[in-house]
Design a protein around this motif. Structure first.
Motif, PDB file in Angstrom:
ATOM      1  N   ASP A  97       0.833  -1.202   0.000  1.00 24.12           N
ATOM      2  CA  ASP A  97       0.000   0.000   0.000  1.00 24.12           C
ATOM      3  C   ASP A  97       0.865   1.248   0.000  1.00 24.12           C
ATOM      4  OD1 ASP A  97      -2.161  -1.651   0.058  1.00 24.12           O
ATOM      5  OD2 ASP A  97      -2.562  -1.441   2.197  1.00 24.12           O
ATOM      6  N   LYS A 128       2.358   1.845  -3.467  1.00 21.77           N
ATOM      7  CA  LYS A 128       1.310   2.321  -4.383  1.00 21.77           C
ATOM      8  C   LYS A 128       0.945   3.759  -4.061  1.00 21.77           C
ATOM      9  CE  LYS A 128      -1.178  -1.924  -5.564  1.00 21.77           C
ATOM     10  NZ  LYS A 128      -2.515  -2.569  -5.452  1.00 21.77           N
ATOM     11  N   SER A 129       0.839   4.046  -2.793  1.00 23.76           N
ATOM     12  CA  SER A 129       0.492   5.406  -2.384  1.00 23.76           C
ATOM     13  C   SER A 129       1.553   6.394  -2.838  1.00 23.76           C
ATOM     14  CB  SER A 129       0.352   5.445  -0.863  1.00 23.76           C
ATOM     15  OG  SER A 129       0.199   6.761  -0.421  1.00 23.76           O
ATOM     16  N   ILE A 136       3.571   6.176  -5.273  1.00 24.43           N
ATOM     17  CA  ILE A 136       3.521   6.346  -6.725  1.00 24.43           C
ATOM     18  C   ILE A 136       2.340   7.232  -7.104  1.00 24.43           C
ATOM     19  CG2 ILE A 136       3.154   5.154  -8.911  1.00 24.43           C
ATOM     20  CD1 ILE A 136       4.635   2.743  -7.681  1.00 24.43           C
ATOM     21  N   ALA A 137       1.181   6.952  -6.501  1.00 24.50           N
ATOM     22  CA  ALA A 137      -0.009   7.743  -6.828  1.00 24.50           C
ATOM     23  C   ALA A 137       0.205   9.210  -6.478  1.00 24.50           C
ATOM     24  CB  ALA A 137      -1.218   7.197  -6.071  1.00 24.50           C
ATOM     25  N   LYS A 138       0.945   9.452  -5.420  1.00 24.40           N
ATOM     26  CA  LYS A 138       1.195  10.828  -4.988  1.00 24.40           C
ATOM     27  C   LYS A 138       2.338  11.473  -5.761  1.00 24.40           C
ATOM     28  CE  LYS A 138      -0.499  10.155  -0.282  1.00 24.40           C
ATOM     29  NZ  LYS A 138      -0.130   9.598   1.039  1.00 24.40           N
ATOM     30  N   GLN A 181       7.272   1.772 -16.270  1.00 20.37           N
ATOM     31  CA  GLN A 181       7.227   2.960 -17.124  1.00 20.37           C
ATOM     32  C   GLN A 181       5.881   3.089 -17.813  1.00 20.37           C
ATOM     33  OE1 GLN A 181       9.388   5.382 -17.914  1.00 20.37           O
ATOM     34  NE2 GLN A 181      11.477   4.719 -17.545  1.00 20.37           N
ATOM     35  N   PRO A 226       2.447   2.024 -17.892  1.00 19.34           N
ATOM     36  CA  PRO A 226       1.574   1.282 -16.990  1.00 19.34           C
ATOM     37  C   PRO A 226       0.739   0.247 -17.719  1.00 19.34           C
ATOM     38  CG  PRO A 226       0.804   3.528 -17.305  1.00 19.34           C
ATOM     39  CD  PRO A 226       2.153   3.438 -17.950  1.00 19.34           C
ATOM     40  N   ALA A 285      -9.579  14.493  -1.777  1.00 18.72           N
ATOM     41  CA  ALA A 285      -8.515  13.486  -1.779  1.00 18.72           C
ATOM     42  C   ALA A 285      -7.891  13.362  -3.161  1.00 18.72           C
ATOM     43  CB  ALA A 285      -9.068  12.142  -1.320  1.00 18.72           C
ATOM     44  N   LEU A 286      -8.735  13.370  -4.183  1.00 26.59           N
ATOM     45  CA  LEU A 286      -8.224  13.253  -5.552  1.00 26.59           C
ATOM     46  C   LEU A 286      -7.365  14.459  -5.913  1.00 26.59           C
ATOM     47  CD1 LEU A 286     -11.434  11.879  -7.289  1.00 26.59           C
ATOM     48  CD2 LEU A 286      -9.266  10.673  -7.011  1.00 26.59           C
ATOM     49  N   ASP A 287      -7.829  15.636  -5.520  1.00 32.91           N
ATOM     50  CA  ASP A 287      -7.061  16.838  -5.820  1.00 32.91           C
ATOM     51  C   ASP A 287      -5.707  16.795  -5.130  1.00 32.91           C
ATOM     52  OD1 ASP A 287      -9.138  17.647  -7.304  1.00 32.91           O
ATOM     53  OD2 ASP A 287      -9.867  19.178  -5.922  1.00 32.91           O
ATOM     54  N   LEU A 303      -4.119  14.313  -4.350  1.00 36.05           N
ATOM     55  CA  LEU A 303      -3.305  13.236  -4.893  1.00 36.05           C
ATOM     56  C   LEU A 303      -2.461  13.694  -6.074  1.00 36.05           C
ATOM     57  CD1 LEU A 303      -3.132  10.384  -3.887  1.00 36.05           C
ATOM     58  CD2 LEU A 303      -4.659   9.675  -5.692  1.00 36.05           C
ATOM     59  N   HIS A 304      -3.063  14.445  -6.974  1.00 35.96           N
ATOM     60  CA  HIS A 304      -2.275  14.817  -8.143  1.00 35.96           C
ATOM     61  C   HIS A 304      -2.398  16.277  -8.514  1.00 35.96           C
ATOM     62  CE1 HIS A 304      -5.855  12.375  -9.289  1.00 35.96           C
ATOM     63  NE2 HIS A 304      -6.205  13.539  -9.763  1.00 35.96           N
TER      64      HIS A 304
END
Lengths: 135, 135, 135, 135
Positions: B19, B22-23, B25-27, B78, B80, B120-122, B124-125
């Motif tokens: 987790d 993954k977190s 990477i997502a961030k 690289q 995905p 949360a989505l905002d 995140l990226h």
DNA sequence: GTGGTCTAGACCACT
DNA sequence: GTGGTCTAGACCACA
């Protein structure tokens, strides 16, 4: 039956019972104040061990979802326990973030995820409080 | 350190590593193509056994999140992996419903939940693709 | 014993267990629904570490070959998982080509190889679906 | 280039070189007697370590697929090494069975597998020795 | 009883 | 140096 248990699932059976009861309540299949099946009765119907149901009911009571009235049975909590704001928001924040990360790695777009979320909420209680007027 | 492990958590440590990666990477804390810490190195930093990290990395590779280059190390994928639509949507639907039920029992209103989700989505990226026109 | 492990082989022991179980199922030595030996039991019989069996069983479950029923044991999957056509064919094409190349370098004629293939299939499930009309 | 190496594959790079050379020979891309690229040359082209090619060539020579003529280079064996019948058949039998088992678990029908086998053989050497007159 | 996780430490294969 | 496998032994969760 409003509760299905899959003994082959990786989710423990007692947890499936917990989730199933919570789901049934959220969907309105069981109303506040309504009586839940007796432990032995439910265990029989699901053909699972009696102790498994005991564990699930105990956890549900600990979360103030149900109440045990000794000698009368188990009931869905009438006036629901109101967690304070801190617990309400904080408890969910992590779950929300987890979902966002999961969506990211499944390459789900933001609006797609929001759409699924709204749809799930609508299905849950047959309302359409968010209307069709948004992004 | 971008990865925190809680050995007391009921979530297995190897799962926390999964987790956490993954977190990160997502961030965007770790970029695609970037090298992850060597297994034993990460194990040392987290003061856990290297086999625990091995298990986590293996699972991450199975999910096409990372790639192993023999003798050189482990890298964030690289290009995905694109799961097919069925997997993409289906895999998430259950998680979304679970979150909705969890929110219900914490007495979170629908729009409040949607708001947390968007926030949360905002975070995140760093995008704000859903604009300011919402409920 | 229906499973033989060679600790000296270059093939990892956990992989040999995987192959052995799959082979036993393909040959009908173990039927769908049938219970597999308990992890520690099998480890004892093979005189290998139980973690090695754990790893093999985990992989077999991931491939939907076996199923774990919590607290009861491990069973051969009843309703076999149906991979989609792409996976079915694509996964095998490379293996088939490898075999063809291997045969070439052992100077096995095409019809000889086809013959061996048919023979192996017949042995596997006691059918003779390809009739007696072959080269 | 008739040889592609994927450093991310789980198959060791030296093994990929071995397989690639064997494949090229089986497909007729390289003829018996023909000269193979020099070790350093091949390593450069594939941008892999020189020792990796050394290991692959050594193994290929051990299998009598190629011959090293000191000072002149490496060549595909002219009059191929003829293994005795026992080795020829026995060596392949296991591979054939493995393929049959793999096909079983992918739910490939017998005739489908035979068809793929024939197709692969035909592709391999542009012949059609098995004709179209069978099951 | 079942499977699942974790540790400490060893050995091996690959580059 | 990298990841991968294996062992011996421990502890835990589940039914």
């Amino acid at each position: 039956m409003w509760l299905q248990i899959n003994p082959r699932s990786s989710i423990p059976m007692y947890q499936q019972v917990i989730d199933g009861v919570k789901s049934a309540i959220a969907k309105g299949w069981i109303q506040p104040g309504e009586k839940l099946p007796a432990i032995r009765e439910l265990a029989m119907e699901l053909t699972i061990n009696h102790n498994t149901v005991v564990k699930a009911y105990a956890e549900l009571e600990r979360e103030h979802v149900i109440e045990v009235v000794r000698g009368r049975g188990t009931f869905v909590t009438q006036q629901p326990f109101v967690p304070n704001a801190e617990v309400r928001i904080g408890g969910l924040r992590e779950s929300v973030l987890r979902l966002a990360i999961e969506a990211y790695h499944l390459q789900i777009q933001d609006d797609e995820l929001i759409g699924m979320m709204k749809q799930a909420l609508d299905e849950l209680h047959g309302k359409n409080r968010l209307g069709g007027d948004e992004s």
